[in-house]
Design an enzyme around this catalytic site. Structure first.
Site, PDB file in Angstrom:
ATOM      1  N   THR A 121       0.857  -1.184   0.000  1.00 32.09           N
ATOM      2  CA  THR A 121       0.000   0.000   0.000  1.00 32.09           C
ATOM      3  C   THR A 121       0.892   1.232   0.000  1.00 32.09           C
ATOM      4  O   THR A 121       1.622   1.484   0.955  1.00 32.09           O
ATOM      5  CB  THR A 121      -0.915   0.006   1.235  1.00 32.09           C
ATOM      6  OG1 THR A 121      -1.727  -1.178   1.213  1.00 32.09           O
ATOM      7  CG2 THR A 121      -1.814   1.223   1.246  1.00 32.09           C
ATOM      8  N   GLU A 169      -7.351  -9.733   6.764  1.00 29.76           N
ATOM      9  CA  GLU A 169      -6.661 -10.662   7.650  1.00 29.76           C
ATOM     10  C   GLU A 169      -7.680 -11.595   8.287  1.00 29.76           C
ATOM     11  O   GLU A 169      -8.744 -11.167   8.727  1.00 29.76           O
ATOM     12  CB  GLU A 169      -5.884  -9.897   8.732  1.00 29.76           C
ATOM     13  CG  GLU A 169      -4.660  -9.191   8.179  1.00 29.76           C
ATOM     14  CD  GLU A 169      -3.817  -8.577   9.271  1.00 29.76           C
ATOM     15  OE1 GLU A 169      -3.687  -9.199  10.334  1.00 29.76           O
ATOM     16  OE2 GLU A 169      -3.287  -7.469   9.053  1.00 29.76           O
ATOM     17  N   LYS A 221      -6.758   2.010  -3.258  1.00 32.87           N
ATOM     18  CA  LYS A 221      -6.542   1.260  -2.013  1.00 32.87           C
ATOM     19  C   LYS A 221      -6.859   2.126  -0.794  1.00 32.87           C
ATOM     20  O   LYS A 221      -7.570   1.701   0.130  1.00 32.87           O
ATOM     21  CB  LYS A 221      -5.104   0.761  -1.949  1.00 32.87           C
ATOM     22  CG  LYS A 221      -4.663   0.207  -0.613  1.00 32.87           C
ATOM     23  CD  LYS A 221      -5.409  -1.058  -0.236  1.00 32.87           C
ATOM     24  CE  LYS A 221      -4.839  -1.640   1.055  1.00 32.87           C
ATOM     25  NZ  LYS A 221      -5.503  -2.886   1.436  1.00 32.87           N
ATOM     26  N   ASN A 225     -10.085   1.612   1.993  1.00 24.49           N
ATOM     27  CA  ASN A 225      -9.898   1.447   3.435  1.00 24.49           C
ATOM     28  C   ASN A 225     -10.489   2.617   4.217  1.00 24.49           C
ATOM     29  O   ASN A 225     -11.050   2.432   5.308  1.00 24.49           O
ATOM     30  CB  ASN A 225      -8.417   1.278   3.764  1.00 24.49           C
ATOM     31  CG  ASN A 225      -7.945  -0.148   3.545  1.00 24.49           C
ATOM     32  OD1 ASN A 225      -8.745  -1.040   3.259  1.00 24.49           O
ATOM     33  ND2 ASN A 225      -6.655  -0.378   3.668  1.00 24.49           N
ATOM     34  N   GLY A 274      -8.635  -1.535  14.320  1.00 16.70           N
ATOM     35  CA  GLY A 274      -7.191  -1.624  14.563  1.00 16.70           C
ATOM     36  C   GLY A 274      -6.547  -2.303  13.369  1.00 16.70           C
ATOM     37  O   GLY A 274      -7.039  -2.224  12.253  1.00 16.70           O
ATOM     38  N   CYS A 277      -3.773  -1.952   8.623  1.00 14.46           N
ATOM     39  CA  CYS A 277      -4.220  -1.176   7.459  1.00 14.46           C
ATOM     40  C   CYS A 277      -4.995   0.089   7.801  1.00 14.46           C
ATOM     41  O   CYS A 277      -4.555   1.199   7.489  1.00 14.46           O
ATOM     42  CB  CYS A 277      -5.066  -2.061   6.538  1.00 14.46           C
ATOM     43  SG  CYS A 277      -4.128  -3.394   5.769  1.00 14.46           S
TER      44      CYS A 277
END
Length: 452
Positions: A121, A169, A221, A225, A274, A277
């Protein structure tokens, strides 16, 4: 195809393993010799469902290699993915030192034109910096008589493209094998076609390939996010409002989530986001905007609300007990989210440290993250004890605090919990349980966004 993946963290290892799974020849490179040796032995440095099996199987059949020798990797590859870390710098921007170090090595050692893919990223404009770094190293090789002008001209046919990752994740392998979308930013049509062919096995059932220019891909990206982080912070702010006016945020969530324009994803109230990313990327996007002369009002608010959410939850505990000195609290969940051992920016760290600072003692349990806590994130924290069973944390504890919504916490034995706890009190940072049921069982039950 012949690929190299530089960096064997969450993104790099998943990327390499999944490309190998589709029959490509993949070389994973890392400067950490111990990590590489462990990977060769089948010891995976991270917990990610499904990853260990893919790594072991493809290493065994030879489609996946591990090395510290970047020269070897570049010589035997046509496409090189840069998947190293981009930690947050002091000013909030993404630190590109590791990305540019890899670019420098590519320029030093490549022997034929490569497609260099920014998988990390990175801020808008990074591809230009990578391209310039590689070019500069090639020019140095010409000056040092390591390359002829003809060889330099040939190597300058290399290209740099952007391929941001969208891996969650805890579900990264599945995300890679069955992606929502594959975004490629390329200004060279030939490179775009090669990357499209590389990703074709992952997108056969539905066209998910999205091609665009490099800078748009780099920004995509961060935008993705930031949007998800915004939904989380918005819902947490709504939770505070709901609690203040006597509404139930759990019911509000159902009411708004049924609107197809909103949906149910990322509107669960909690103790804040948290991980590696969202916190970093929100801050980096803020810096990108400021540097471009744009005031990122919403982005700033998203970050502020997230920080405050942990204190809001902590205050529920402090308001109930007033003085927590010598009180003992059972913590269920340490990782920043379920199905991962990652504790980067985990809310549990803030909550535990603040409780201990006020004189409390902690008994902690997490299915996967306890080694990370013991050996790194909470290594120097005193008055914390770890247990291999969630119920054992409850013995003589004044309350249980649920921080991470692991599946094994969803339907616990409340009779066993009540028997073990000194006081039948639960602080639920993820709104996992039914308030009415727990009240009937004699528990004091505190949620996010619901008045007690």
């Amino acid at each position: 195809m012949k690929l190299s993946i530089i960096g064997t963290g969450y993104v790099g290892l998943v990327t390499g393993a999944c490309f190998a799974q589709m029959g490509n020849s993949v070389i994973c490179v890392d400067i950490d010799e111990k990590k590489i040796n462990n990977l060769k032995k089948g010891i995976i440095p991270i917990y990610e469902p499904g990853l260990e099996e893919i790594v072991k199987n493809n290493f065994k059949i030879g489609t996946l290699e591990f090395t510290t020798d970047i020269k070897y990797a570049l010589k035997n590859s046509d496409i090189v993915f840069i998947a190293v870390g981009t930690p947050q710098g002091e000013d909030g921007s993404a630190d590109l030192q590791y990305v540019l170090a890899v670019a420098k090595d590519i320029g030093k050692y490549m022997t034929h034109p490569l497609i260099v893919v920014d998988k990390s990223t990175v801020p808008v404009g990074t591809a230009d910096k990578v391209r310039e770094t590689i070019k500069k190293e090639l020019e140095i090789r010409v000056e040092n008589k390591e390359l002829t002008e003809g060889e330099f001209k040939e190597l300058m046919e290399f290209d740099v493209v952007s391929n941001p990752e969208f891996l969650k994740e805890g579900d990264a392998v599945n995300d890679f094998l069955k992606p929502d979308r594959v975004v490629i930013g390329a200004d060279n049509e030939k490179s775009m076609e090669i990357l499209k062919e590389l990703y074709a096995p992952f997108t056969r059932s539905h066209e998910r390939f999205i091609g665009m220019d490099v800078r748009s891909a780099e920004l995509t990206k961060y935008a993705a996010n930031a949007m998800l982080a915004t939904k989380i912070s918005f819902m947490n702010e709504m939770a505070k409002i709901a609690e203040a006016v006597g509404a139930d945020i759990n019911k509000v969530r159902v009411g708004i989530g049924s609107d197809s324009r909103i949906g149910y994803s990322f509107i669960y109230p909690g103790v804040g986001y948290g991980g590696s990313c969202f916190p970093k990327d929100v801050k980096a996007l803020e810096k990108i905007a400021i540097d471009a002369g744009v005031e990122p009002k919403i982005i700033k608010a998203v970050e502020e609300v997230n920080k405050e959410q942990r204190i809001y939850f902590l205050n529920k505990i402090l308001n109930r007990f007033k003085d927590i000195k010598n009180k003992t609290f059972a913590i269920w969940g340490l990782s920043f989210k379920p199905e991962t051992d990652d504790m980067r920016e985990a809310p549990s760290i803030t909550i535990i440290k603040e409780l201990i600072k006020r004189g409390a003692k902690i008994k902690a349990y997490d299915p996967k993250a306890m080694n990370e806590a013991k050996n790194f994130w909470l290594k120097d924290v005193k008055n914390i004890e770890y247990f291999d069973n969630k119920y054992d944390t409850l013995n003589n504890s004044n309350a249980m605090i649920l921080v991470t919504e692991w599946k094994e916490f969803r339907s616990p034995d409340f009779f066993e919990m009540k028997k073990r706890l000194k006081n039948p009190i639960i602080f639920d940072g993820r709104n996992q349980y039914k308030k009415e049921k727990l009240n009937e069982l004699g528990f004091e039950y505190y949620q996010i966004g619901v008045s007690s």
